[in-house]
Design a protein around this motif. Structure first.
Motif, PDB file in Angstrom:
ATOM      1  N   THR A 205       7.009  44.141   0.056  1.00 50.04           N
ATOM      2  CA  THR A 205       6.940  42.703   0.334  1.00 50.04           C
ATOM      3  C   THR A 205       6.193  42.003  -0.811  1.00 50.04           C
TER       4      THR A 205
ATOM      5  N   TRP B 117       4.994  37.577  -1.803  1.00 51.62           N
ATOM      6  CA  TRP B 117       4.997  36.193  -1.331  1.00 51.62           C
ATOM      7  C   TRP B 117       6.296  35.513  -1.730  1.00 51.62           C
ATOM      8  N   ALA B 118       6.791  34.628  -0.844  1.00 53.25           N
ATOM      9  CA  ALA B 118       7.893  33.752  -1.244  1.00 53.25           C
ATOM     10  C   ALA B 118       7.369  32.771  -2.297  1.00 53.25           C
ATOM     11  N   LYS B 119       8.284  32.003  -2.879  1.00 53.55           N
ATOM     12  CA  LYS B 119       7.904  31.063  -3.958  1.00 53.55           C
ATOM     13  C   LYS B 119       6.877  30.048  -3.479  1.00 53.55           C
TER      14      LYS B 119
ATOM     15  N   THR C 143       5.447  29.122   0.163  1.00 53.53           N
ATOM     16  CA  THR C 143       4.120  29.631   0.549  1.00 53.53           C
ATOM     17  C   THR C 143       3.132  28.487   0.274  1.00 53.53           C
TER      18      THR C 143
ATOM     19  N   PHE D 132       5.343  35.480  -9.323  1.00 52.21           N
ATOM     20  CA  PHE D 132       6.415  35.232  -8.349  1.00 52.21           C
ATOM     21  C   PHE D 132       7.753  35.867  -8.759  1.00 52.21           C
TER      22      PHE D 132
ATOM     23  N   SER E 100       9.778  37.092  -5.910  1.00 51.90           N
ATOM     24  CA  SER E 100      10.062  36.099  -4.861  1.00 51.90           C
ATOM     25  C   SER E 100      11.528  35.700  -4.911  1.00 51.90           C
ATOM     26  N   GLU E 101      12.184  36.072  -5.998  1.00 54.78           N
ATOM     27  CA  GLU E 101      13.605  35.764  -6.211  1.00 54.78           C
ATOM     28  C   GLU E 101      14.444  36.941  -5.701  1.00 54.78           C
TER      29      GLU E 101
ATOM     30  N   LYS F  90      13.783  37.298   4.412  1.00 57.48           N
ATOM     31  CA  LYS F  90      12.525  36.532   4.421  1.00 57.48           C
ATOM     32  C   LYS F  90      11.821  36.772   5.756  1.00 57.48           C
TER      33      LYS F  90
ATOM     34  N   ALA G 229       7.014  35.730   3.599  1.00 56.17           N
ATOM     35  CA  ALA G 229       7.109  36.872   2.673  1.00 56.17           C
ATOM     36  C   ALA G 229       8.570  37.159   2.375  1.00 56.17           C
ATOM     37  N   ILE G 230       8.810  37.760   1.225  1.00 52.31           N
ATOM     38  CA  ILE G 230      10.118  38.327   0.885  1.00 52.31           C
ATOM     39  C   ILE G 230       9.994  39.836   1.077  1.00 52.31           C
TER      40      ILE G 230
END
Ligand code: SAM
Length: 271
Positions: free
Chosen positions: A142, A144-146, A150, A177, A180-181, A201, A263-264
């Motif tokens: 995992t 963090w998302a962008k 976040t 990040f 995050s993609e 996600k 989270a991703i």
């Protein structure tokens, strides 16, 4: 220029100093991804699991509660001590995610919760996760998302961009990040030898005790963001703190503050 050695040392000394602070600030937040992560890695009773960059050992503990046989690995002796104190029945070992101190093909599952974004050579760590898995073994991580999603990171980075300097001199590491993609996760998992990569996600909510907490937590309980804040001039830092507190008022719920921090979650199978 990326300074892989300097960056690793910077991360290492940072984590060595903050096991308690990390737990206080992020423990309940990063724990929200654990069950989806263990599901993605197909962790069941009897599964042999490695928890990579295990920190205080939350994922290892949850895997053990599922009846899995688990070992945690982290490069910070202080984190290992904290994980061991919290989970005396689980084995934790000091070691680098980029050079795991374990043999080939030993595990059915490997997991890394919010670890890969702290590594100087994340692709090497993906290859290592693949190496220690048996054929058919599952890996999940995992991040963090962008920062647009976040909100905690978005607010802090936005305040620094407006009132301070996002380019203070710090040992440069890979982009925070990068993973995050989702397409980057898929490419990287394939590149490390995994097949059938999947990215989803996971919604998470950060419950903060007050509008002061975000600034304090980012200063005291992180490594890279804390370094960025430490590098600001003192008048800028004051304005950044005020801007963060002000922005958080939008997210107040009663006396507390609630910030979306998704989270991703990426996973794949070793062929
Ligand atoms: C954000 S914490 C995540 C902790 C935990 N997995 C969780 O779920 O909260 C990142 C952890 O990665 C560890 N770490 C950073 N770089 C590492 C490396 N190269 N090898 C092993 N651990 C590393 C740090 O010591 C820290 O414990």
């Amino acid at each position: 220029m990326t300074d892989l050695h300097g960056f690793r040392e910077f991360e290492h000394s940072g984590w060595q100093g903050i096991p308690q602070q990390y737990h206080q600030a992020f423990g309940e937040l990063t724990a929200q991804s654990i069950e989806p992560l263990l599901d993605a890695a197909d962790v069941k009773p009897g599964t042999k699991v490695i928890d990579i960059a295990s920190g205080p050992g939350y994922v290892a503990a949850a895997a053990a509660r599922r009846g899995a046989r688990v070992i945690g690995v982290d490069f910070s002796a202080a984190m290992i001590a904290e994980a061991q104190r919290r989970n005396p029945g689980i084995e934790f070992r000091e070691g680098d995610a980029e050079q795991l101190p374990l043999g080939n093909g030993l595990f059915d599952a490997a997991v890394m919760n919010f670890g890969i974004l702290h590594l100087s050579r994340p692709d090497q760590a993906l290859a290592e996760a693949c190496r220690v898995l048996r054929p058919g073994g599952r890996f999940g991580f995992t991040v963090w998302a962008k920062p647009e999603e976040t909100v905690g990171f978005g607010i802090v980075l936005g305040a620094i961009a407006k009132h301070g300097n996002l380019n203070v001199p710090l040992p440069e590491g890979p982009p925070f990040f990068r993973f995050s993609e989702p397409d980057e996760c898929v490419r990287s998992l394939h590149g490390a030898g995994f097949e059938s990569p999947k990215v989803v996600k996971v919604p998470q909510m950060w419950q903060l005790p007050s509008t002061d907490s975000l600034f304090e937590f980012m200063k005291e309980s992180t490594v890279r963001t804390a370094g960025l804040l430490r590098g600001q001039k003192s008048d800028a830092l004051e304005k950044i703190g005020d801007a963060i507190r002000d922005e958080l008022k939008k997210y107040q719920k009663g006396n507390a503050v609630e910030l979306p921090m998704p989270a991703i979650l990426a996973s794949g199978t070793k062929p």
